[in-house]
Design a protein around this motif. Structure first.
Motif, PDB file in Angstrom:
ATOM      1  N   MET A   1       0.851  -1.166   0.000  1.00 58.14           N
ATOM      2  CA  MET A   1       0.000   0.000   0.000  1.00 58.14           C
ATOM      3  C   MET A   1       0.899   1.232   0.000  1.00 58.14           C
ATOM      4  N   ARG A   2       0.571   2.154  -0.855  1.00 61.02           N
ATOM      5  CA  ARG A   2       1.324   3.404  -0.937  1.00 61.02           C
ATOM      6  C   ARG A   2       0.601   4.469  -0.122  1.00 61.02           C
ATOM      7  N   LEU A   3       1.156   4.776   1.033  1.00 57.30           N
ATOM      8  CA  LEU A   3       0.579   5.808   1.896  1.00 57.30           C
ATOM      9  C   LEU A   3       1.240   7.151   1.592  1.00 57.30           C
ATOM     10  N   PRO A   4       0.495   8.248   1.730  1.00 53.72           N
ATOM     11  CA  PRO A   4       1.110   9.559   1.517  1.00 53.72           C
ATOM     12  C   PRO A   4       2.221   9.799   2.548  1.00 53.72           C
ATOM     13  N   SER A   5       3.324  10.350   2.089  1.00 54.06           N
ATOM     14  CA  SER A   5       4.446  10.653   2.966  1.00 54.06           C
ATOM     15  C   SER A   5       5.300  11.726   2.316  1.00 54.06           C
ATOM     16  N   PRO A   9       3.836  11.552  -2.740  1.00 49.00           N
ATOM     17  CA  PRO A   9       2.786  12.582  -2.673  1.00 49.00           C
ATOM     18  C   PRO A   9       1.392  11.939  -2.673  1.00 49.00           C
ATOM     19  N   TYR A  10       0.431  12.670  -2.161  1.00 48.24           N
ATOM     20  CA  TYR A  10      -0.944  12.153  -2.080  1.00 48.24           C
ATOM     21  C   TYR A  10      -1.426  11.646  -3.432  1.00 48.24           C
ATOM     22  N   PHE A  18      -9.364   6.391  -4.288  1.00 47.64           N
ATOM     23  CA  PHE A  18     -10.677   6.186  -3.681  1.00 47.64           C
ATOM     24  C   PHE A  18     -11.785   6.968  -4.389  1.00 47.64           C
ATOM     25  N   PRO A  19     -11.631   8.280  -4.598  1.00 47.59           N
ATOM     26  CA  PRO A  19     -12.723   9.034  -5.237  1.00 47.59           C
ATOM     27  C   PRO A  19     -13.068   8.543  -6.641  1.00 47.59           C
TER      28      PRO A  19
END
Length: 78
Positions: A1-5, A9-10, A18-19
Protein backbone atom coordinates in the motif's frame (compact mmCIF):
# COMPACT_ATOMS: atom_id res chain seq x y z
CA UNK A 1 0.00 0.00 0.00
CA UNK A 2 1.32 3.40 -0.94
CA UNK A 3 0.58 5.81 1.90
CA UNK A 4 1.11 9.56 1.52
CA UNK A 5 4.45 10.65 2.97
CA UNK A 6 7.35 12.95 2.28
CA UNK A 7 8.49 10.55 -0.42
CA UNK A 8 5.05 9.64 -1.84
CA UNK A 9 2.79 12.58 -2.67
CA UNK A 10 -0.94 12.15 -2.08
CA UNK A 11 -1.67 11.99 -5.83
CA UNK A 12 0.54 8.87 -6.08
CA UNK A 13 -0.89 7.19 -2.98
CA UNK A 14 -3.55 4.51 -2.74
CA UNK A 15 -5.91 7.05 -1.13
CA UNK A 16 -5.96 9.17 -4.29
CA UNK A 17 -7.75 6.35 -6.13
CA UNK A 18 -10.68 6.19 -3.68
CA UNK A 19 -12.72 9.03 -5.24
CA UNK A 20 -12.32 7.63 -8.76
CA UNK A 21 -13.56 4.19 -7.76
CA UNK A 22 -16.37 5.46 -5.53
CA UNK A 23 -17.67 7.90 -8.15
CA UNK A 24 -18.07 5.05 -10.64
CA UNK A 25 -19.81 2.83 -8.09
CA UNK A 26 -22.16 5.66 -7.09
CA UNK A 27 -23.44 5.69 -10.67
CA UNK A 28 -24.17 1.96 -10.77
CA UNK A 29 -23.17 -1.43 -9.38
CA UNK A 30 -20.40 -3.23 -11.28
CA UNK A 31 -18.51 -6.47 -11.43
CA UNK A 32 -14.90 -6.12 -10.24
CA UNK A 33 -13.42 -6.79 -13.70
CA UNK A 34 -15.67 -4.15 -15.25
CA UNK A 35 -14.69 -1.59 -12.62
CA UNK A 36 -11.01 -2.40 -13.04
CA UNK A 37 -11.21 -1.85 -16.81
CA UNK A 38 -12.58 1.62 -16.19
CA UNK A 39 -10.00 2.72 -13.61
CA UNK A 40 -6.83 1.02 -14.80
CA UNK A 41 -4.12 3.21 -16.14
CA UNK A 42 -0.43 3.66 -16.65
CA UNK A 43 0.33 3.79 -12.92
CA UNK A 44 -2.64 1.76 -11.68
CA UNK A 45 -2.29 -2.00 -11.92
CA UNK A 46 -4.17 -5.01 -10.56
CA UNK A 47 -2.29 -4.97 -7.23
CA UNK A 48 -3.21 -1.31 -6.76
CA UNK A 49 -6.85 -2.07 -7.56
CA UNK A 50 -6.93 -4.87 -5.00
CA UNK A 51 -5.44 -2.58 -2.34
CA UNK A 52 -8.03 0.11 -3.07
CA UNK A 53 -10.89 -2.38 -2.94
CA UNK A 54 -9.57 -3.92 0.30
CA UNK A 55 -9.39 -0.50 1.93
CA UNK A 56 -12.83 0.58 0.74
CA UNK A 57 -14.35 -2.69 1.93
CA UNK A 58 -12.72 -2.39 5.36
CA UNK A 59 -13.92 1.21 5.62
CA UNK A 60 -17.46 0.03 4.83
CA UNK A 61 -17.75 2.08 1.63
CA UNK A 62 -18.29 -0.88 -0.74
CA UNK A 63 -19.81 -4.31 -0.41
CA UNK A 64 -19.66 -7.43 -2.53
CA UNK A 65 -22.97 -9.17 -3.17
CA UNK A 66 -23.41 -12.92 -3.43
CA UNK A 67 -23.49 -12.54 -7.21
CA UNK A 68 -20.05 -10.96 -7.18
CA UNK A 69 -21.25 -7.42 -7.87
CA UNK A 70 -19.61 -4.46 -6.14
CA UNK A 71 -21.98 -1.94 -4.62
CA UNK A 72 -21.41 1.53 -3.17
CA UNK A 73 -22.47 1.86 0.48
CA UNK A 74 -23.81 5.28 1.40
CA UNK A 75 -22.44 6.14 4.85
CA UNK A 76 -25.37 8.42 5.68
CA UNK A 77 -27.74 5.44 5.68
CA UNK A 78 -25.84 3.47 8.33
Amino acid sequence: MRLPSRVTPYRNSTFAEFPKVLSLLKERDMYPQELYRQVKGKNFEVADFIEVMDCLYLLGRVELSKGGVLRYVDGSQL
